[in-house]
Every structure is written in C-alpha cells, then in structure tokens.
Design a protein around this motif. Sequence first.
Motif, short mmCIF file in Angstrom:
data_model
loop_
_atom_site.label_atom_id
_atom_site.label_comp_id
_atom_site.label_asym_id
_atom_site.label_seq_id
_atom_site.Cartn_x
_atom_site.Cartn_y
_atom_site.Cartn_z
N ASP A 141 30.48 30.67 33.15
CA ASP A 141 31.67 31.01 33.92
C ASP A 141 32.00 32.49 33.85
O ASP A 141 33.02 32.92 34.37
N ARG A 142 31.10 33.27 33.25
CA ARG A 142 31.29 34.72 33.18
C ARG A 142 29.93 35.40 33.34
O ARG A 142 28.92 34.90 32.88
N PRO A 146 32.25 35.11 37.87
CA PRO A 146 32.99 36.37 37.86
C PRO A 146 32.42 37.38 36.86
O PRO A 146 32.00 37.02 35.76
N HIS A 169 32.55 40.06 34.13
CA HIS A 169 33.47 40.44 33.06
C HIS A 169 32.91 41.50 32.12
O HIS A 169 33.63 41.95 31.22
N GLU A 179 35.50 47.19 41.61
CA GLU A 179 36.30 46.24 42.40
C GLU A 179 35.86 44.79 42.18
O GLU A 179 36.58 43.86 42.54
N HIS A 180 34.71 44.61 41.57
CA HIS A 180 34.21 43.26 41.31
C HIS A 180 34.48 42.79 39.89
O HIS A 180 34.28 41.61 39.58
N LEU A 181 34.92 43.69 39.02
CA LEU A 181 35.24 43.32 37.65
C LEU A 181 36.55 42.55 37.60
O LEU A 181 37.53 42.94 38.22
N GLU A 182 36.55 41.46 36.86
CA GLU A 182 37.76 40.66 36.69
C GLU A 182 38.24 40.78 35.24
O GLU A 182 37.48 40.52 34.30
N ALA A 183 39.48 41.18 35.08
CA ALA A 183 40.05 41.33 33.75
C ALA A 183 40.25 39.97 33.08
O ALA A 183 40.51 38.97 33.78
N ALA A 238 37.90 42.64 31.06
CA ALA A 238 36.51 43.05 31.27
C ALA A 238 36.19 44.23 30.36
O ALA A 238 37.09 44.94 29.88
N ARG A 268 44.74 48.23 32.54
CA ARG A 268 44.32 47.42 33.69
C ARG A 268 43.49 46.21 33.25
O ARG A 268 42.97 45.47 34.09
N ILE A 328 40.64 46.47 31.56
CA ILE A 328 39.23 46.85 31.45
C ILE A 328 39.10 47.87 30.32
O ILE A 328 39.74 48.92 30.36
#
Length: 296
Positions: free
Chosen positions: A3-4, A82, A84, A125-129, A131, A196, A198
């Motif tokens: 899932d990551r 996603p 990460h 823009e594709h990184l999901e916190a 991260a 943020r 990250i």
Amino acid sequence: MNDRTVIITGANAGLGLECARSILERDESWHVVLAVRDPRRGEAAVTELGATQRCTVMRCDLGSLASVGEFVEAFAAAGLPPLHAVVCNAGLQVVDGTQRTADGVEMTFGVNHLGHFALVRGLLEHLEAPARIVVVSSGTHDPAKFTGMPKPVYTSAEDLAHPSTPGEGRRLYTTSKLCNVLFAYELDRRLEQGARGITVTAFDPGLMPGSGLAREYGPLLKFVWDYVFPVLRVLPNVNSARGSGRRLAALAVDTSFEGVTGAYFEGAKAIRSSEDSYDATKALDLWTTSEQLVGS
C-alpha cells in the motif's frame, strides 16, 4: 499487501540493490520501484530479490532530462500504490577526461546532482504525506575528513555544469557529493522543514569496497579497491554494501526516523556535515542554476 511505494534510483546493483532488499525484507507493505538506466539489469535484480510481485522496473537515465521526465510520466500512469519515499542513490565517478550528458552538462554533476534534482522536482506532486526523501552523499564531500580523495571545490553551479577546462574526475565527484548535501538542505527549507509532511535527509554510506564506483579505475587501483579495502572493514565507516543498504533503507522507511528532517547521517548516526554544506548562498546558487538547466 502493498500500500506504499518507494522509488530507488540505481537499484539494480550495489547500495541501491541492498537498500531495496532490506525494504522488501523488513516490511511487506512496501512496493519498490527500481529506477534504472538499463531495464534488463533491473529485471535481473528483481529476479535476484525474489519479489517479482512487489517490484516494478522503470527506465530512468539520470544523464538525460528527457528520460527523467518520461520516468515521472510513466510512474504517474502506472497505477502503483501511493508514493511515500524516494531514495536518490544512483551515482558515478568519471576518472579521466570530460564526459557530458545528453543535455551537454558535465556528466558527474549531471547524473549525481542534476538528474536527481529534476526527478525529485517532478515527483513532488505525486508524494503523499507522510513521505521521505533520502539523498545519498558521501563523506568525501567534507574536506575536514581524510578520505584519500581531493577536496571539493564549489565556485558556482554553472562552472560545475559547463566547466571551461577539463576537470579532475575525482574532484568533480567529491564536489558533486557536496552538491547532494546542499540540495538536500535547500529542499528541506523549501518544504518548510517537515511542515508539509515530507522530510529530507542526506546519507553517507561510508567506504564500500567492491562497489561500482571503481569501475573506471586503472588495474592497480581497482585491485586495491576490490581486494585490499575489504580487509579494512574493521575500521570506522568502512562498510559492506549490505550493511550500508540496511541503514539507507531504515532512513527511508523505518518508524524510528519518522519526522527526522534536515539531517546528515553517517550510517545510522546523525552528524554535522561539512561547513560548506551549510552555506545558504551556495545552496541558492545551486538551486537557481539547476532550475534554469532543467527548464523550470
């Protein structure tokens, strides 16, 4: 269940491969993207790792900004879990002469810094916190340490990208490793030092005898690197790729490093990096010139 996702550049061999192996072994929730210049070698690495369902090989030639852009587009369209974590690991050392990237930039600076700069910028823009971004540097970036390598010389990023005279390959390498730390710290500042969600850290894997960095050395130096240096692993910060890979993996995914940002690690220990690495003027010059070079 995956899932990551974590992206690791240069993951087909050496430190990158061992980092991927450690992540796969320690946590089943991670899917590993091997971002490699040669997909055939990437597929061979996946076979060695024995985790075909948890790995994806994608071409990313850091010596070509077009290839980096294509990688970002392909990743966005791949439908993977996603994102990460990003591990900026790939690197090279050109011993003799001057080589240039597909974009006309000096090869060592282009691959070790600029390609990763473009990759991270494209992936933000594709990184999901939450991260993490981990940038692999080297203790050779610090002239206060005796490493047997020439001291880095940072005049300007433009001079590094387009040197007017042929540079000494090993000095270009140590200077590119200084650029890695300058980039990591400036990126951390621009991401508001973790606010943020990250985090950004830099990592020194230590001296790793047998790694691919010696592939362009002459016969004598290559023999010393491959057969003499391994005997020195009893000394501080002389490591196997497997050991350094585990420490790099921990920085990327282990919960013990959650929230840690703007730090430089020698193995598993946070230490101060070189004095020049904290020079905000140099960091700004590097960032601004890099933006110009990648066309943004």
